[in-house]
Scaffold this motif. Structure first.
Motif, PDB file in Angstrom:
ATOM      1  N   ARG A   1     -10.112  -3.297   0.532  1.00  0.00           N
ATOM      2  CA  ARG A   1      -9.916  -2.653   1.830  1.00  0.00           C
ATOM      3  C   ARG A   1     -11.128  -2.750   2.749  1.00  0.00           C
ATOM      4  NH1 ARG A   1      -5.909   0.688   3.784  1.00  0.00           N
ATOM      5  NH2 ARG A   1      -6.144   0.684   6.042  1.00  0.00           N
TER       6      ARG A   1
ATOM      7  N   GLU B   1       0.828  -1.210   0.000  1.00  0.00           N
ATOM      8  CA  GLU B   1       0.000   0.000   0.000  1.00  0.00           C
ATOM      9  C   GLU B   1       0.861   1.259   0.000  1.00  0.00           C
ATOM     10  OE1 GLU B   1      -2.931   0.036   2.996  1.00  0.00           O
ATOM     11  OE2 GLU B   1      -3.952  -1.781   2.282  1.00  0.00           O
TER      12      GLU B   1
ATOM     13  N   VAL C   1      -6.762   2.026  -1.225  1.00  0.00           N
ATOM     14  CA  VAL C   1      -5.900   2.719  -0.258  1.00  0.00           C
ATOM     15  C   VAL C   1      -6.504   4.106  -0.028  1.00  0.00           C
ATOM     16  CG1 VAL C   1      -3.553   3.459   0.263  1.00  0.00           C
ATOM     17  CG2 VAL C   1      -3.929   1.468  -1.210  1.00  0.00           C
TER      18      VAL C   1
END
Length: 505
Positions: free
Chosen positions: A114, A40, A72
């Motif tokens: 995520r 990331e 991200v």
């Protein structure tokens, strides 16, 4: 490449790094949503590179950052910068609708990476898409349209000024046609009479007289071809009295007839006998200034001052504040034409406000140039963009607003997490099961649950390792229920249940 061209990308990269670091730090501190690993972090650094490249490749930068923002969230603010730039340049993008539409959907496509749970995928993707892509794109489109409107207005103002100058030159050409055409016609007439007289008295000179007559007639024809096609711009033809003291007195009397107070002061010799171009310029300046005063400041007192010296002629027309409250705005085309006329004579003209009134001051040389000077450069219209510092401050304020909304939106997404499986309906777990089966049914080890159990659990069996799945949603005032599963040789040998008092974490 110049030094400034090198420093700008470097400065933008440093600023993007600062924004990325600040965003990741705030998200990690408040929600534990910062960088989760080296992968990331590399995505964030790639986002910095794309932000720097957005000026040259706006579509590529927007699509890349949009895809990264869903996975991200720390790059959301960088995505907003690229989206705003792409919106401003939507007119030069190839297939702008496809690019902007795809950029709006990409955060939804990458959000599963995520999102803590499947139920949070759509909320997370929507928050990032709206704050990082849709909103900034709309702001950029509005800013781009404003920039284009300012450019169009500036170009229109310059074109109108150019048309006024060309009209003034056409008017001067028509006046030259009236003056020179008349003189050349007289020369042609006199030379024709001379030719007839010499035919009887001096036949030897008749050929020279005929050449003069033919040349004068040809000059009249050529002048008509060059200037006559322009046609007269108005019905005012110059006379021997144009621009003299009597002529200006007549203009002042015409203004007084409307009830306006007009003061005429003439210092020095009269302009009778001066060059027609000079007298006509004086007449035009006074007439245009009086016309502007009557249009934009009706009822205002007027002062006309002419100072005629051996070297130049100074003309000033001042008016006081309007007595009728009329609109003082105007196109300025008449003044542009006057500047052109005065500049062609080698003089200067200034027009400016004077404490509620207006003043026109001109200075004309008595000795006029034989050639036309280059036209003066028109001042740029007063349509300027905000200063660089103001635009940077507005951009920083916009990023802070997006950051605040992002933090609020991610908090709502975090609260949207569904509750874990209640303890009252556990899936059957029996001693002797493998660790993989237990983890599949009860969940994997949770570091927060392990930390909560530290110091409050019984001693685990000797030689065993234990996992602490998080099996209950914590609520204010309600104890936290934990279950510990201990294994030896990959087989479940102990199940322990205990409660953590509320507020005891």
């Amino acid at each position: 490449m110049s030094r400034s061209a090198w420093w700008r990308p470097v400065a933008e990269a440093l600023a993007a790094l600062a924004v990325l670091g600040a965003t990741a730090g705030v998200l990690e501190w408040s929600l534990a949503w910062g960088f989760r690993g080296a992968g990331e972090l590399l995505v964030g650094l790639a986002g910095v590179v794309l932000v720097v490249l957005r000026r040259w490749f706006p579509a590529v930068a927007l699509l890349g950052l949009s895809a990264a923002a869903g996975a991200v969230p720390a790059v959301t603010l960088l995505t907003a910068v690229a989206a705003c730039e792409a919106g401003r340049r939507a007119g030069v993008l190839r297939w702008p609708g496809v690019v902007l539409g795809a950029a709006s959907l990409l955060p939804l496509a990458t959000a599963p990476y995520r999102a803590p749970s499947p139920e949070q995928i759509v909320p997370l993707g929507m928050v990032v898409a709206v704050l990082a892509v849709v909103g900034p794109v709309l702001v950029g489109v509005a800013a781009g349209q404003q920039d284009r409107a300012v450019r169009i207005l500036r170009d229109s103002a310059l074109a109108a000024d150019s048309r006024a100058r060309l009209a003034e030159r056409s008017r001067i050409a028509a006046e030259m046609h009236d003056l020179l055409g008349h003189r050349l016609s007289l020369i042609s007439l006199y030379s024709g009479g001379l030719e007839l007289a010499l035919a009887q008295r001096e036949p030897s000179l008749r050929t020279e007289a005929a050449q003069i007559h033919t040349t004068a007639a040809l000059a009249v024809v050529e002048l008509q071809e060059v200037l006559g096609v322009l046609g007269p711009v108005d019905d005012t033809s110059p006379t021997e009295a144009t621009g003299t003291r009597a002529d200006l007195a007549a203009l002042a009397a015409a203004s007084r007839a409307t009830g306006t107070t007009v003061l005429l002061e003439w210092t020095g010799d009269d302009l009778a006998g001066s060059a027609p171009r000079l007298r006509l310029a004086v007449h035009r300046i006074v007439r245009e200034a009086l016309s502007n005063a009557h249009s934009h400041a009706p009822g205002a007192a007027l002062e006309i001052r002419v100072v005629s010296t051996r070297d130049d002629v100074r003309v000033s027309v001042h008016n006081g504040p309007s007595q009728a409250g009329a609109d003082s705005s105007g196109t300025g085309l008449g003044l542009a034409g006057l500047r052109e006329r005065v500049a062609l004579l080698g003089g200067t003209l200034e027009a400016h406000s004077t404490g509620g009134g207006f003043a026109v001051d001109a200075c004309l040389p008595r000795l006029l140039p034989l050639h036309l000077p280059a036209p003066p450069q028109s001042p740029a219209p007063a349509l300027t963009r905000p200063s660089r510092a103001l635009r940077l401050a507005a951009g920083a304020a916009g990023l802070l607003a997006v950051g605040g909304l992002l933090l609020l939106g991610l908090r709502l997404v975090d609260r949207y997490a569904p509750p874990p499986v209640p303890l009252t309906k556990p899936r059957p777990i029996r001693l002797g099961m493998s660790q993989e089966t237990v983890e599949h049914r009860a969940g994997k080890d949770d570091p927060l649950a392990r930390a909560a159990a530290a110091g409050r659990e019984s001693r685990p069996p000797a030689g065993a390792h234990c996992i602490y799945p998080y099996v209950s949603q914590e609520r204010p005032g309600v104890p936290l229920h934990l279950v510990r599963y201990c294994f030896r040789d990959d087989r479940l040998i102990d199940i322990s249940r205990f409660d953590i008092p509320a507020g005891g974490r």
